[in-house]
Structures are given as C-alpha cells and as structure tokens.
Design an enzyme around this catalytic site. Sequence first.
Site, PDB file in Angstrom:
ATOM      1  N   TRP A  42      -5.947 -11.152   0.080  1.00 47.06           N
ATOM      2  CA  TRP A  42      -5.258 -10.054   0.088  1.00 47.06           C
ATOM      3  C   TRP A  42      -3.979 -10.425   1.081  1.00 47.06           C
ATOM      4  O   TRP A  42      -3.648 -11.427   1.717  1.00 47.06           O
ATOM      5  CB  TRP A  42      -6.168  -8.923   0.752  1.00 47.06           C
ATOM      6  CG  TRP A  42      -6.123  -7.694  -0.046  1.00 47.06           C
ATOM      7  CD1 TRP A  42      -5.244  -6.868   0.179  1.00 47.06           C
ATOM      8  CD2 TRP A  42      -6.703  -7.439  -1.409  1.00 47.06           C
ATOM      9  NE1 TRP A  42      -5.278  -5.770  -0.706  1.00 47.06           N
ATOM     10  CE2 TRP A  42      -5.988  -6.019  -1.698  1.00 47.06           C
ATOM     11  CE3 TRP A  42      -7.637  -7.976  -2.235  1.00 47.06           C
ATOM     12  CZ2 TRP A  42      -6.410  -5.617  -2.958  1.00 47.06           C
ATOM     13  CZ3 TRP A  42      -7.767  -7.419  -3.259  1.00 47.06           C
ATOM     14  CH2 TRP A  42      -7.307  -6.264  -3.617  1.00 47.06           C
ATOM     15  N   ASP A  43      -3.143  -9.094   1.145  1.00 45.24           N
ATOM     16  CA  ASP A  43      -1.883  -9.456   1.905  1.00 45.24           C
ATOM     17  C   ASP A  43      -2.005  -9.458   3.223  1.00 45.24           C
ATOM     18  O   ASP A  43      -1.074  -9.512   4.036  1.00 45.24           O
ATOM     19  CB  ASP A  43      -0.699  -8.438   1.319  1.00 45.24           C
ATOM     20  CG  ASP A  43      -1.214  -6.827   1.264  1.00 45.24           C
ATOM     21  OD1 ASP A  43      -2.351  -6.647   1.862  1.00 45.24           O
ATOM     22  OD2 ASP A  43      -0.437  -5.904   1.099  1.00 45.24           O
ATOM     23  N   TRP A  44      -3.371  -8.890   3.758  1.00 43.31           N
ATOM     24  CA  TRP A  44      -3.720  -8.931   5.138  1.00 43.31           C
ATOM     25  C   TRP A  44      -4.820  -9.867   5.379  1.00 43.31           C
ATOM     26  O   TRP A  44      -5.294  -9.697   6.520  1.00 43.31           O
ATOM     27  CB  TRP A  44      -3.972  -7.562   5.712  1.00 43.31           C
ATOM     28  CG  TRP A  44      -4.955  -6.795   4.713  1.00 43.31           C
ATOM     29  CD1 TRP A  44      -4.650  -5.826   3.694  1.00 43.31           C
ATOM     30  CD2 TRP A  44      -6.539  -7.232   4.263  1.00 43.31           C
ATOM     31  NE1 TRP A  44      -5.731  -5.360   2.822  1.00 43.31           N
ATOM     32  CE2 TRP A  44      -6.732  -6.255   3.288  1.00 43.31           C
ATOM     33  CE3 TRP A  44      -7.356  -7.954   4.767  1.00 43.31           C
ATOM     34  CZ2 TRP A  44      -7.893  -6.239   2.776  1.00 43.31           C
ATOM     35  CZ3 TRP A  44      -8.598  -7.854   4.233  1.00 43.31           C
ATOM     36  CH2 TRP A  44      -8.924  -6.884   3.360  1.00 43.31           C
ATOM     37  N   ASN A  59      -8.894   2.305  -5.526  1.00 44.69           N
ATOM     38  CA  ASN A  59      -7.651   2.184  -4.924  1.00 44.69           C
ATOM     39  C   ASN A  59      -6.606   1.451  -5.742  1.00 44.69           C
ATOM     40  O   ASN A  59      -6.514   0.532  -6.224  1.00 44.69           O
ATOM     41  CB  ASN A  59      -8.147   1.266  -3.599  1.00 44.69           C
ATOM     42  CG  ASN A  59      -6.636   0.952  -3.062  1.00 44.69           C
ATOM     43  OD1 ASN A  59      -6.068   1.944  -2.242  1.00 44.69           O
ATOM     44  ND2 ASN A  59      -5.882  -0.228  -3.346  1.00 44.69           N
ATOM     45  N   GLU A  60      -5.655   2.760  -6.014  1.00 46.86           N
ATOM     46  CA  GLU A  60      -4.253   2.303  -6.819  1.00 46.86           C
ATOM     47  C   GLU A  60      -4.410   2.094  -8.057  1.00 46.86           C
ATOM     48  O   GLU A  60      -3.364   1.437  -8.847  1.00 46.86           O
ATOM     49  CB  GLU A  60      -3.513   1.400  -5.840  1.00 46.86           C
ATOM     50  CG  GLU A  60      -3.160   1.754  -4.424  1.00 46.86           C
ATOM     51  CD  GLU A  60      -2.181   1.094  -3.635  1.00 46.86           C
ATOM     52  OE1 GLU A  60      -2.225  -0.217  -4.183  1.00 46.86           O
ATOM     53  OE2 GLU A  60      -1.873   1.328  -2.602  1.00 46.86           O
ATOM     54  N   GLU A  81      -2.083   6.546   2.860  1.00 52.48           N
ATOM     55  CA  GLU A  81      -1.667   5.217   3.053  1.00 52.48           C
ATOM     56  C   GLU A  81      -0.278   5.196   3.681  1.00 52.48           C
ATOM     57  O   GLU A  81       0.544   5.536   2.642  1.00 52.48           O
ATOM     58  CB  GLU A  81      -2.033   4.118   2.196  1.00 52.48           C
ATOM     59  CG  GLU A  81      -3.415   3.687   2.003  1.00 52.48           C
ATOM     60  CD  GLU A  81      -3.470   2.366   1.165  1.00 52.48           C
ATOM     61  OE1 GLU A  81      -2.470   1.580   0.970  1.00 52.48           O
ATOM     62  OE2 GLU A  81      -4.545   2.286   0.410  1.00 52.48           O
TER      63      GLU A  81
END
Length: 897
Positions: free
Chosen positions: A194-196, A465-466, A562
């Site tokens: 993931w991006d984190w 989510n999204e 968010e």
Amino acid sequence: MLSPFRSLPVALCFFASATAAVFQCPLGSSDWRFSNGNTSIMGTARVPGGVFADLRANGVLKEDPLRRYNDVAYRWVSEDDWTYTVTFDVDSNLELFNKKFIIFDGIDTISEIYLNKKLIGSTNNMFVKYTFSVEQYLEKEKNVLEVIIKSSIRMANIYFNNSSNKIPPFCVPKEYNGECHVNYVRKMQSSFGWDWGPAFPSIGIWKSVRLVMFQNNLLESIKTYTIRVNASHWLLKTDIYVKCFGSITDAKVKLILNTEHNILSNEQDCCNGICVQNETHAAIELYVPSADVNTWWPNGYGEQPLYNLSIEFNTINNIQSKNICIGFRTVELIQEPIDEKYPNMGLSFYFKINGVAIFSKGSNYIPANIFPEKMNNKDVINYLLTSAKKVHMNTIRIWGGGVYESDDFYKICDKLGIMIWQDMMFACNMYPANEQFLETVRIEIKQQIRRLQHHPSIVLWAGNNENEAALRGNWYGTRNNFSFFASDYIALYVNTIKKIVSEEDKSRYYLVSSPTNGLKSEEENYIAENPYSGLYGDVHYYNYEVNSWSSIFFPWTRFASEYGLQSLPAYQTLQNALDENDLINFPSPALIHRQHLPLGYGFMLYQIESNLPVPLKPTVSDYVYLSQIVQARAMRIQTEWYRKHRNTLLKDGRGLTMGALYWQLNDVWQAPTWSSIDYDQRWKMLHYSAIDFFSPIIVVPELEISNNLTIYLVSDMLVDSEVICKIEIYSWESNIPLATYISDTILLKKNGAQLIMNKNYFNWLKSMTDKCGLNITQQIQSCFLHTKLYYNNLNTTEASPSNYLFPSSLNKIIGYKSPNILVSKIWQEDEKEINIKLESTGIALFVWLNINHIDGSFNENGFIMLNKTKIVKYTSNKDISLKLFNLEIVHLRTNSK
C-alpha cells in the site's frame, strides 16, 4: 535446512470435568512444527502465529523483516507453500460427546486441512471462522493435525488467470514494490502493498485453534441492542444462536443483567424443537428501568458504563452460558433535508448519540502491524487507542483494507468511549461477484456482525473504502464496461452485504461506501454521479500540489472522513530500520525505497519549502523535523476549518460539517506516511497538535483571501458558558505583545460554532497598533496573532488552548531571530513523571523536545514559546530514571531580514 523434528512434545487434551457441557481444548501452542513446500526448511512453530515470525524465531530469517530492503529480499517466503503440523492426545472420556469439531478462528488464507491423513476441509477466507467435524477421524492418542497453506501470491495469479472476466486493478503501483490481484483473495488487502506500507503477503494460523466437543447443541453467539422505550425504561433485545443437530426439546434460555443496583433476569422456553441447517435461534427481551443503568457516551460527552450480560442455554443434558459487556445508548446517522423547500440544498450527515448531535473527531486506523501474528498485541492496541483518547478523539474509522480487529480492540473502544466507523474489508479495488466469491463473503459478514454487534462503540457499518468513487471516476479503466462492473458492485455491496447487515443488525445504519452521498447515492442506484458532492455524505480529500496551510482549497463537506499529509517518522525510528549510511543524504536509496506515494518526496519538499525556512545543508534529521511541522500545522488548519463550519451554511447548501477524521493514526513500518504515531509508538508533532485542535473548546483565527480577519469559537460542551476572547499582537522581534484586544463577555453556545469577528485585518490591525509596518507586506511579514479564550474577566481560567494566526509563511517573516533555549531546571515529584523548566531568549517556534524514551508523552510538544520560561511535563507508563532521561531541544531556525 533446520534440524529434523525430534522428541517434540505432544499436546494433551484432558477433561476438567466428566460432566462438563462443552469440552474445549486449545490446540494453539509452541508444540507445532512447520515446513515449506519441499521440506528444505523445517522448524518449530507457535500458533496463533505466522510464517515470518516462525522463520525469524528459527534463525532462517537473519534480520528483522522490516529492516532496509527485506520486504523485497524476503518475498520468497510468500511465494512458497507452508505446512503446519501438531500432534495431540485426547483422554479416555472421548466417548462422552457425540459431536466433535476442530475450530480455526482464522487461517491466512488458502489452505487444506487434514486430521490423521484425512481431509477434513479447506479455507479460502482470512476473515472467516472455520468449523470442521472430526468425530469419525479423531483418536484418543497421537492425532496428527496438518494445515497446508498455499502461497496467496500464486493463488491470486491462478484465480486471475482462470477468471473469464478480468477484475482490475491488476497490480499495485510500482512504487509499492508489491504484488498483483489481491482483490481475488479474501485476505488483508494491504498485505500485497500500500502507499503507507510494505508488501508482506502473510501466511499462517493467525488466530486460535481448538478442539470442541459437546452433546448435540453448542451455544455459539449472542447479539443484543438497546431501545429507549421512554424516560423510565430501556428495552434490551437479545438474540442467541445455537449450533444444533436434530430437534431441541425442553430447552430454555435465560438472560441475566447485572446493573448498578439490581440483577435483572428473564427466562423463556427456547427454539420449539426447530433446527434448520444445523442452527437454531431464540429471541428474548428484558425491560430495564432507566434508574438501574447509566447511559454510555462518546469520549468528551459523558461516562462509559458497561454492564455484564449473561445468557444461559439450558437443555435436559446440560447448561451452557456466555457473557458479554454491553452499554445503554441510542445511535442514529442523521440524513435529513437541509431545507424541505429546496431539495437541491442536500442532506445532513452526522451521528446522534442519545439524542445529542456529535461532531466526530478522530482518525483512521490501519492494522497495528503488517504481520497478522503481531497485530493483535493488546498492549500496542491499548497504547494507540489510549493515545487517541488523550487528544480528545471520539471516533475511529477502521479502514477497509486491513482486518476486522480483535475482540480486545472493540472492548477497549467500549471502555474509552471511542465510536467506531467499521468498514467491511474491501478497499480500492473492483471485486469479483461470482457465486463462489459471494458465498464466502456472506459467511464473513454474518460471522463478523454476530461477533461484534453487541459493542456500544460501533456506530456504523460501511461496505467499502473508495470503490464507489473508483467506479464512477474510472480509476481502473472500467468506463468501457461500466454496466458490468456496476452490476458486480450492486451484487456484492447491496444484494449481498447490505442484505445481511439489515438482517443481522437492525440497530445501525449501513453505508454502502466511503466516500459516498449516502441516501442520495442509494437514489442513484448506489453509484452517484458525483460521490464527492459537498451536499451529501462524506468526502476524502488529498491535494499535495497546493499549499496545505491555505484553506482556500479545502472542501465544504458534511463529513471529512479522510484527509491527510505525509511526514517522516522520528529519526530514532528510522535508525531502527536503516543503516547509518542510509541516513546521510536525503533522500537516500533506502529512503526512496520506503516512499510508496508516487512523487511523495517531491510533494513533501514542496510543502516544506512553501512554508518553512530550510537550512543551507539540511540533514535527514532536519527533514524529519520540518516535515512533521508541515504535517502538524496543515492538519490543524484543516481540522479547525471543518470544526468551525459545523454551523455554517452556504447559499448553495454546502457546509454544516460534522466530522473530521484525519488519515491516519498509526503505522506498520518505519517510513514516510500520513500517521500521527509512528511505528515505534512515538507521537509525531501532529499527535501533539491534536491535543489542541480536538480540544472541546477552541478559538480559530483566519486571515481570509478577502483580507478579512475572522474569529470563530467552537464548543463541544453540552452547556452554554460565558467566555472572553483575548488576542495579542506580536512582532517577530519581541516576546512582549505590541497590543492586546480583550472582547466583551461572549455567550459561548453549547455544541456548536459561532463567528465573533469578521473585520478587515489591516484596518483592525492599524486600529490596534501602528508598529507592524506601514505597508501591507510589512504588516503581513512582521506581526502575528496569539488567541485564547478565558472563562472570566480576570484572564486566569483558560477555556481553550492557544491558537496562532501567521499571516505570512514562516520563510518570509521579518525580524525573527532564532532564540537560545536551555533547560534551567529538571526534577521529579513522581517516579513516572519528569518536569522540565525551559528558558528562552525570545519567541521560539515549534519547540520540539526529543527523547529516546517512548513509554509516555509530554503534556505538550511542538509548541510555540512566547514567554521567557515554560514548564513542560513528561509522563511515562513506567518508572523512569532522571539519569537516563536524555533530552534534545529543537526549534525552528530562520535567516530573517
């Protein structure tokens, strides 16, 4: 190859009582063994656990998997299959029970399971509890239980290649160093990268395993919720679910509630002999006098009393019981027309608890660890959630790309008064909607709701989510086949998940996606034309290409679920993951490897250079400090924007914001991310800033683009109060204010926001003082404002934290001279506390007290120091020695004109 298994112990299952209604024997222990696909690696294992932890414990993985580039170097682990084996005995009373099952509370993820060489079942969903009948295979001695877990990387590729319709996105961005097709596997989505966070596609038996034996019937789960009947009584509605085999006769169910003053109970006949698909259900009610219980409230609004509820299931043969803790509260998600006469003004979107409108203040929660075997550490969870409570949070959104959290997580939230927005585990992907996939989702959702439904902290279920925004916005190239993907979307989130939620929990609202327009999205067949509308539902907002300290780009939204900005973790945290050479230059190859946001460092440097002075030769440590200032200030300005506009309604219907949940609370590795607490549990400057911007009462100054100075007051208190507002005007040259404005007494209205000043800044400033310069540029660059609220005219009782208006970016201010700060005194009055007295030669910006100790926190940090002296307190969770307390003081330095 490790040593072969020799003389390993055999797990023993003995009966505590020959008359026990249910016999349960835990099979989780260190008695397990594991091997890879070709048995070239073998060793001892711990269950619950995971293969990465086992390989580390057995010395196969020589380094911490999170160190340097090991997320890539250790990818071979996830590409192999792994077998877990345990041998156990059962004592001689085996024949007392006619039903025998082995229950796995969680296997990660795709596996085949054998008992004594006989296949007893398979698994394909990390989030499902699996129950396998074993009575025909179970022996008294030397039972061999074998779990063969397949590589999720390989299986995801097989599922994708075998599917007739290819479901995007096909892979994560290259910056993630991740894997493909995680959406085909019911597994923690972020484990593929993931991006984190890193990609560690995990493998293992990540939850408990047990042998369960009983006679015909097993009490499995309890659901309960409370209804406020009137001022004098609550109605407690409870459902029980019993695994059954054959008809049930002469059974009774008894409910027992321990209240403040009494023990209340109700008993009734159960089940009418009905057993359908090996399950029977009974409903029982209890009227509870309001005088016997106190109401559960979110953090900041009241207490969180919890009461023990016991359910007894009685048959001719035995008595079984379960206990849960419950709270008495009502919850509503209010989506009502802003103006009945003008439907185009939109709908509200906020939570009402016990009839009170709640502004949701909080953050988004990702798993506490990238490895499932470590994410349920109760101490870590308690630390993170307690840290949230300490900064006045009342809401946590459990994000849909992780896991349904442990029972301990929800119990702690119940206790702390932290409301939970619970996503289902679907995030940032399209998903299959074939019958096999939908069936495992049905089981998953039903099990999780039955497990979690009784917790008063949970206020909302959300489907994903999204994914509504992704589908409508063509994030994954679905536009050319929109009708197909829209049909799959409806099949999964509406016809499957929504249907189950409405059947299993009638006490909470189900939101199909986030962001979404809520009821308006439902009107548009659940996929709104603009899921980011400011007139409905919630919004996610990220924009790294504009100055994050300017409010002109912030969305006018009903609920900001968010929003965020990256920063680096503490330098000490980076040192624990990287080599010394990795921290010489910024960004080094190792630091680039850990930056998963495309162009992430470019955005970070832009934000820093737009707002702060940068040393001529900045170090990695400098960038840690500067990035945390930018993040903390940006999140403060944006959060205060949302809070101050809770009562603001624009002519087009925008405004009335009632939620601010920044991204994100916690971390899974040592890297630049959006978190406010880093992986080593160090509070970043953002988390300290949240103490102020989430405070129950705040004052918010802003210099608007129109050059107007606005002052808003915000109160979450449930009573009105009288306050005065004090505004001090400072030049950057001195810590003695140039002028002070003190308002008349203001009636601070309860649970709302109000505008108390809206004046041309330059005219107002000139009326107060002419010492800030003759022209507008000088006035902007040479002076700033300090604001605070007080409860009385003596200015002694503070009602709010300090707040500051910096009209200019801090790299353009005039007259500022970097002060000298030293510790003039340090002392202890308690073994868990250290007091520090600071002295400064001038105004000090973003004073950061840096220590190696991580078992506690300061009462404030990253603060503006206006006075010459200041006392700060550090409180530890453990006894702390003053001799070992090494303190470094950092503050913003600038080459001013």
